[in-house]
Design an enzyme around this catalytic site. Structure first.
Site, PDB file in Angstrom:
ATOM      1  N   CYS A 139      11.732 195.034  50.480  1.00  0.00           N
ATOM      2  CA  CYS A 139      12.450 195.947  51.377  1.00  0.00           C
ATOM      3  C   CYS A 139      12.822 195.293  52.700  1.00  0.00           C
ATOM      4  O   CYS A 139      13.603 195.854  53.468  1.00  0.00           O
ATOM      5  CB  CYS A 139      11.622 197.194  51.619  1.00  0.00           C
ATOM      6  SG  CYS A 139      11.242 198.032  50.079  1.00  0.00           S
ATOM      7  N   HIS A 173      13.751 200.579  57.807  1.00  0.00           N
ATOM      8  CA  HIS A 173      13.804 200.632  56.340  1.00  0.00           C
ATOM      9  C   HIS A 173      13.559 202.075  55.917  1.00  0.00           C
ATOM     10  O   HIS A 173      12.644 202.735  56.412  1.00  0.00           O
ATOM     11  CB  HIS A 173      12.742 199.707  55.750  1.00  0.00           C
ATOM     12  CG  HIS A 173      12.572 199.908  54.279  1.00  0.00           C
ATOM     13  ND1 HIS A 173      13.645 199.949  53.420  1.00  0.00           N
ATOM     14  CD2 HIS A 173      11.459 200.124  53.521  1.00  0.00           C
ATOM     15  CE1 HIS A 173      13.201 200.174  52.194  1.00  0.00           C
ATOM     16  NE2 HIS A 173      11.888 200.291  52.231  1.00  0.00           N
ATOM     17  N   ASN A 175      14.781 205.357  48.753  1.00  0.00           N
ATOM     18  CA  ASN A 175      14.427 203.996  49.171  1.00  0.00           C
ATOM     19  C   ASN A 175      15.226 203.006  48.319  1.00  0.00           C
ATOM     20  O   ASN A 175      14.952 202.842  47.132  1.00  0.00           O
ATOM     21  CB  ASN A 175      12.916 203.793  48.970  1.00  0.00           C
ATOM     22  CG  ASN A 175      12.444 202.403  49.357  1.00  0.00           C
ATOM     23  OD1 ASN A 175      13.242 201.504  49.595  1.00  0.00           O
ATOM     24  ND2 ASN A 175      11.132 202.234  49.423  1.00  0.00           N
TER      25      ASN A 175
END
Ligand code: ACO
Length: 343
Positions: free
Chosen positions: A126, A266, A296
């Site tokens: 990520c 993020h 996500n």
């Protein structure tokens, strides 16, 4: 945690480095929480309360990470006013490559016609987009390459166990991109603080498919090609580490929280973002958040959110922007930008 070699001087060095254009792509297919209710034992209420997510995008069967990357890249190149042939390096971060090799940067380069570009793949889960941006900054600052296309792209839907409610509701597909080049003095990438801790790699990983556990009938039967995560531990580390990275970069550059116009975190989970905002005492209204619509998207998330906030006019010339990431590895980072400054 260590600061990048030239991070602190990036905006003031001989070659200021800027983001000259952004682009993003999200697949057309929307998967809502209600859709997930029909697939696993979950509810819209649980997902919204625990994650803030309402829907996410899922790529079509024949649509791969390289396709999404190429489209986001094409848009970023156009936004920078360049021709694909002017790109001399494609730097692509992903944990969901089309193939074990060749790297997805090569595949995307072929699709977008950046025929003069060298292609480098990078993997930092990520944190991938910010790690790639920092690498691009260093390459431009050193004079090695002039026009770098940075892409974060993921087809997370391909690495999920769709019967595991604790992970399959959390992720989505997409791509974000930026063109990095020399700019005017006084604007651009100010600096970054990046870090990694491989001793915690088993908290978030895909166990099989690499050389440790090559694909076999047994790994497939055990579901080891899907993402596995210790959600509570990841949550805890994400909050403390992102908060620490943000404080460290502000300290290094003598900035107070009031100086930060936008934080682009993020997009892992709304509760993680809220916890970080509270600890930093930065109002949530100064965070760019789209986790409710995309879930996500791992290495794509910051690029997607950055492009959205630039395009809708939230981020303006001169704004101080902080990118803040955490992901598998573990990997993490904070990057400061002073928006604008392209030639
Ligand atoms: N629907 C309904 N119930 C669920 C679901 C679901 N989708 N998923 C889990 N549950 C249940 C669990 O089974 C558990 O039930 P039990 O108490 O009967 O055992 C209960 O909900 C609580 O589960 P927890 O895991 O404790 O829930 P938590 O509040 O920790 O939330 C979550 C889980 C959302 C995964 C959270 O831990 C989290 O967001 N962690 C961070 C995840 C993350 O950011 N990952 C990405 C990192 S970046 C990267 O590199 C990919």
């Amino acid at each position: 945690m260590s600061e990048s070699a030239h991070g602190a001087e990036a905006g003031n060095g001989p070659f200021p480095v800027v983001i000259a254009g952004t682009g993003a792509y999200a697949p057309a297919r929307v998967l809502t929480n209600r859709d997930l209710e029909r697939m696993v034992h979950t509810t819209d209420e649980w997902i919204v309360a625990r994650t803030g997510m309402r829907e996410r995008r899922v790529a079509a069967d024949g649509e791969f990470t390289s396709d999404m990357a190429a489209e986001a890249g094409r848009r970023a190149i156009a936004d920078a006013g360049l021709d694909p042939a002017a790109i001399d390096l494609v730097l692509l971060a992903t944990i969901t490559p089309d193939l074990p090799f060749p790297n997805t940067a090569c595949l995307a380069q072929g699709k977008l016609g950046a025929k003069n570009a060298v292609c480098i793949g990078l993997e930092a889960a990520c944190s991938g987009f910010v790690f790639a941006l920092e690498a691009a900054r260093a390459f431009v600052a050193s004079g090695a390459w002039r026009n770098i296309l940075v892409i974060g792209a993921e087809k997370m839907s391909a690495v999920l166990d769709w019967s595991d409610r604790s992970t399959c509701v959390l992720f989505g597909d997409g791509a974000g991109a930026a063109v990095v080049q020399r700019g005017r003095r006084g604007r651009g990438i100010i600096g970054s603080v990046l870090g990694s801790d491989g001793s915690l790699s088993d908290l978030l990983q895909i166990p099989a498919g690499g050389c440790r556990r090559p694909a076999s009938a047994a790994t497939v039967a055990a579901g080891e090609h899907a993402l596995r995560m210790n959600g509570r531990e990841v949550f805890r580390h994400a909050v403390t580490t992102m908060t620490r990275a943000a404080r460290e970069i502000m300290d290094r550059h003598g900035l107070r929280t009031d100086d930060i116009r936008w934080v682009i975190p993020h997009q892992a989970n709304m509760r993680i973002i809220r916890a970080v905002a509270a600890r930093l005492a930065i109002p949530e209204s100064r965070f760019v958040i789209n986790v409710e619509r995309y879930g996500n998207t791992s290495g794509a998330s910051v690029g997607l959110a950055l492009d959205e906030a630039v395009r809708d006019g939230r981020i303006r010339e001169g704004d101080t922007v902080m990118l803040l990431v955490f992901g598998g590895g573990f990997t993490w980072g904070a990057m400061l930008l002073e928006w604008g400054g392209a030639k």
